[in-house]
Scaffold this active site. Structure first.
Site: not given
Length: 664
Positions: A46, A115, A172
């Site tokens: 990330e 994300k 994540c």
């Protein structure tokens, strides 16, 4: 051919916080190095172009522009590297800043995935800089640099010429929430999930991360590639450890050590995932397709195409037949290699066998069980399991009739072991000499006793079964079958002879596992100071596997099963991959060559694989009417359970494929 294998790399490049050019240098070097090792997909962490720990610098326009500039530079300088990769960076769109993953292949940025879940608790403050992804179903086309690129969560990426490869991406925290995007990605067809992560290290977190990642791969029946931030990230408040993981359907294929650097540019781990296996498993568990049908989300499928360019230059891309497989192929798939795990498995299997029989005994109110005890492995296991079932039902073991029936092929060794085993288990030994009855039968049907053909052998087996059945009738008991899964697959049983019983306790136990189950009982007897029982069990373990239907030579067993039908190690391997995953003969042969490369030649493997298919197809009629018996493992041949097959199905296409291998 690749046989469904796809090489994955999870990489944590070195990082200089907020120095996008230096970070891009490391990423480019990682791509070059991974491509030389034939990686098909590389997953980077990330925000790896900027570094995850930039803090309020993320809101600096200069950092945002530098990240995009270096993304295009990375794409340009890796355009000749024949692998797909994902990198993380901040992307500005409209009035918001997004934490994103870019999918890059052959110099082009094919998609940007924002994300979804932005953590803002404990040590995480991402909502200070980043906005959550827009509505999942909306795929926009945004301008990044001077290019228009698809932007949104619901994007999947395929590669022309690579069957079964469908890539989904999450970032994540997306994994750590109750309903990760990867669930929907998988239901939409993704077989591989890339997770670009920056998960800081605290006590106990690595074990949880390991469990979470492996568990998610099992949940989606897929492959999960997790790339963690480098320990070059800022340690002002947090520490990162480059904890990378590659998992396949609940199994960890590869894992990096915390804080490890194993490459000049950082940390990289590699593994070959079996995407054909993933797809076969999804098809087998039909509820996966049912869930997929109920998943109404809209997805954009991006075809990365151009695998043809890879085929022009075979310096990097080779078939699996040309390169080493980065994956251990277990030669004994039914038997755990680790001793502690094997002991636990044996204990569980024995409990399942005993509980299955105990239920039947209680249901029919039986106080007697009849077992043909030969002194071989299968009948030994059946007797030991029956003893365990009698104990569960609180029935005196004297109700177990251990029947030894010596005939033309019986040796002193097996006879004596059978007698000793009956005595030491507390069962009742019954001896029935069947030679005279068999000779009378030969006379009745005009069989020459000196002709040792199939009639000579099967007459003995059927006479033994008649004795067992009639004894069971006489004492109001039940005949316990001794035949195992491997024998059922090969048809290595006499129809209406040892093929038949009233309850088969070994029906789903492969031969390679039978040995370890008997060994488990031997160890238990030794620990309980039953030394003579332990000793006889160990001698049975050392006895060659044989039906003992032909006369002995110099008092020793003359008929060894594995000389006739082939090594059970190979056959159990074939059984597992044919029945559990439905693999083609070519792939099973390929896997067997890896698994047994130090044990059997390619020619020997191919020979017995052909025999396996011939026997498996020709002997289905025996399996169509096999006795009751509980399934205890992942593979069963019961027509009422796992396996339904016409007895007159043709084996032609399977054998044809093996003939082509031989010609090549």
């Amino acid at each position: 051919m690749n046989y469904g294998f796809f090489r994955l790399c999870s990489a944590s490049p070195k990082v200089e916080v907020a120095d996008c050019k230096t970070n891009a240098d490391f990423i480019i070097k990682c791509v070059h190095d991974a491509c030389k090792k034939n990686a098909d997909l590389i997953v980077f962490p990330e925000l790896c172009i900027t570094g995850y720990t930039c803090g309020d610098l993320f809101l600096q326009k200069k950092l945002q522009e530098s990240a995009v500039e270096q993304l295009f530079r990375i794409a340009e300088e890796t355009k000749d590297d024949s692998c797909i990769f994902t990198v993380g960076l901040p992307i500005v769109h409209s009035m918001a800043l997004y934490n994103c993953a870019a999918v890059v292949f052959e110099g082009k940025i094919h998609g940007i995935i924002p994300k979804t879940f932005i953590p803002n608790y404990a040590e995480f403050y991402e909502r200070r800089y980043f906005s959550p992804a827009p509505s999942a179903d909306s795929i926009l086309e945004i301008t990044v640099g001077n290019q228009k690129i698809p932007f949104g969560v619901n994007q999947l990426f395929t590669l022309d010429g690579q069957d079964n490869f469908v890539l989904g991406v999450e970032i994540c925290e997306d994994l750590w929430v109750p309903l990760p995007p990867s669930i929907n990605h998988a239901l939409a067809g993704a077989t591989v999930i890339a997770n670009l992560s920056a998960s800081n290290e605290i006590i106990g977190k690595a074990a949880y991360r390991r469990s979470l990642t492996a568990g998610q791969s099992a949940k989606i029946t897929g492959t999960y590639v997790y790339a963690d931030a480098s320990h070059g990230e800022s340690t002002q408040d947090l520490v990162f450890a480059s904890h990378n993981l590659i998992c396949e359907n609940g199994t960890i294929l590869a894992e990096s050590k915390l804080f490890e650097e194993n490459d000049e540019c950082g940390t990289m781990i590699f593994a070959d995932t079996d995407l054909e296996k993933i797809c076969q498993e999804r098809r087998r568990t039909t509820t996966f397709a049912q869930c997929a049908e109920e998943n109404n989300r809209n997805y954009t499928i991006v075809d990365l195409k151009s695998l043809n360019s890879l085929k022009k230059d075979c310096k990097c891309k080779k078939s699996m037949e040309c390169k080493d497989l980065l994956r251990f192929i277990e030669p004994f798939p039914f038997v755990p290699a680790d001793k502690n795990a094997r002991q636990e498995r044996c204990s569980e299997v024995i409990s399942l066998q005993a509980e299955g029989l105990a239920k039947r005994l209680r249901h029919i109110h039986a106080k007697t069980a009849v077992i043909g005890l030969s002194g071989g492995l299968d009948s030994t296991l059946a007797l030991l399991v029956t003893c365990r079932a009698f104990d569960l039902c609180k029935i005196d073991r004297k109700g177990i009739l251990a029947v030894t029936m010596p005939c033309f092929g019986t040796t002193d060794r097996t006879y004596n072991n059978a007698c000793m085993l009956a005595e030491k288990t507390g069962s009742k030994l019954v001896e029935v000499q069947i030679a005279q009855a068999v000779r009378q039968h030969f006379k009745d049907i005009g069989q020459d006793e000196n002709v040792h053909d199939v009639t000579y052998e099967n007459s003995q087996a059927r006479e033994r079964t008649q004795v067992l059945m009639d004894l069971a009738n006489k004492c109001n008991g039940i005949v316990i079958g001794t035949g195992d899964l491997s024998e059922q697959a090969l048809g290595w049983a006499t129809y209406n002879g040892d093929h038949m019983s009233m309850y088969g306790v070994n029906g789903s136990i492969p031969k390679t596992l039978v040995r370890y189950l008997v060994e488990w009982f031997a160890d238990e007897a030794f620990e309980n100071n039953e030394l003579q029982l332990s000793e006889v069990l160990k001698d049975i373990l050392d006895t060659p596997v044989s039906p003992e239907l032909l006369p002995p030579e110099n008092g020793k067993i003359s008929q060894k099963t594995e000389d006739l039908v082939g090594p059970y190690a190979l056959h159990d391997f074939f059984i597992y991959y044919m029945l559990r995953f439905g693999f083609s003969p070519e792939k099973i042969y390929f896997l067997a060559k890896y698994a047994f490369k130090n044990a059997y030649s390619d020619e020997v493997i191919l020979k017995w694989l052909k025999i396996f298919y011939r026997r498996f197809f020709s002997q289905q009629f025996k399996r169509s009417c096999m006795p009751d018996g509980a399934k205890v493992g992942t593979v069963s041949l019961s027509p009422r359970g796992d396996w339904r097959m016409p007895s007159d199905a043709s084996v032609a296409i399977w054998l044809d494929s093996l003939e082509k291998i031989q010609k090549v």
